[in-house]
Design a protein around this motif. Structure first.
Motif, PDB file in Angstrom:
ATOM      1  N   ASP A   1       0.828  -1.211   0.000  1.00  0.00           N
ATOM      2  CA  ASP A   1       0.000   0.000   0.000  1.00  0.00           C
ATOM      3  C   ASP A   1       0.865   1.264   0.000  1.00  0.00           C
ATOM      4  OD1 ASP A   1      -2.419  -1.368  -0.174  1.00  0.00           O
ATOM      5  OD2 ASP A   1      -2.643  -1.501   2.007  1.00  0.00           O
ATOM      6  N   GLY A   2       1.901   1.263  -0.838  1.00  0.00           N
ATOM      7  CA  GLY A   2       2.761   2.428  -1.023  1.00  0.00           C
ATOM      8  C   GLY A   2       3.955   2.520  -0.094  1.00  0.00           C
ATOM      9  N   ARG A   3       4.026   1.681   0.928  1.00  0.00           N
ATOM     10  CA  ARG A   3       5.168   1.693   1.851  1.00  0.00           C
ATOM     11  C   ARG A   3       6.225   0.736   1.310  1.00  0.00           C
ATOM     12  NH1 ARG A   3       0.582   1.340   5.118  1.00  0.00           N
ATOM     13  NH2 ARG A   3       0.279   3.145   6.471  1.00  0.00           N
ATOM     14  N   LYS A   4       7.441   1.227   1.099  1.00  0.00           N
ATOM     15  CA  LYS A   4       8.506   0.423   0.494  1.00  0.00           C
ATOM     16  C   LYS A   4       9.289  -0.355   1.545  1.00  0.00           C
ATOM     17  CE  LYS A   4       9.194   3.555  -3.411  1.00  0.00           C
ATOM     18  NZ  LYS A   4       8.367   2.865  -4.313  1.00  0.00           N
ATOM     19  N   GLY A   5       9.692  -1.561   1.170  1.00  0.00           N
ATOM     20  CA  GLY A   5      10.508  -2.395   2.042  1.00  0.00           C
ATOM     21  C   GLY A   5      10.380  -3.848   1.650  1.00  0.00           C
ATOM     22  N   SER A   6      10.761  -4.700   2.555  1.00  0.00           N
ATOM     23  CA  SER A   6      10.645  -6.135   2.319  1.00  0.00           C
ATOM     24  C   SER A   6      10.179  -6.816   3.600  1.00  0.00           C
ATOM     25  CB  SER A   6      11.980  -6.718   1.843  1.00  0.00           C
ATOM     26  OG  SER A   6      12.970  -6.543   2.827  1.00  0.00           O
TER      27      SER A   6
END
Length: 141
Positions: A75-80
């Motif tokens: 939902d638009g939040r970047k990471g892993s």
């Protein structure tokens, strides 16, 4: 405490590579599989890396567990983050439940918790998933 967020989308799978573990002509038998998935929707990830251990208890019947590394955005939040998956299958398809491995979130997804699942019917080229999550500490920064 934040309200859990519900999201969903679809994924496609590619490069299914399965190899037997031990005897391949007996039941029960074990196998290992590596697969790459591409997620769209709430989870956006061009190519995940997933490894499964499969227990066949009959012809095209059994259960599996695995880990999937998802790198991209939620939902638009970047990471892993890593999903732990457990499922069953038969000649008709697969039912799977998954949960975020605690502490596996990075970047904007640090502190992520959540769970979801999917049902795949043989012949489908893409699979709908649902995911309910708490974005964790990073959402409050």
């Amino acid at each position: 405490m934040p309200t859990p967020v519900e999201t969903g989308g679809r994924f496609t799978f590619a490069n299914w590579e399965e190899s037997p573990v031990g005897a391949s002509d007996t039941v029960p038998r074990l196998a290992h599989a590596h697969v790459n998935n591409a997620f769209t929707g709430g989870i956006s990830a061009a190519g995940t890396s997933c490894d499964y251990t499969i227990a066949y208890t009959g012809e095209n019947v059994g259960s599996y567990s695995g880990m999937e590394l998802v790198s991209g955005s939620l939902d638009g939040r970047k990471g892993s983050f890593v999903l732990e998956e457990r499922g069953t299958f038969d000649a008709g398809g697969t039912v799977c439940r998954f949960e975020v491995v605690p502490g596996s979130g990075t970047g904007d997804l640090a502190g992520l918790t959540g769970s979801g699942g999917f049902t795949h019917r043989h012949g489908d080229t893409s699979v709908a998933y649902t995911f309910t999550y708490d974005p964790g500490e990073s959402a409050s920064r």
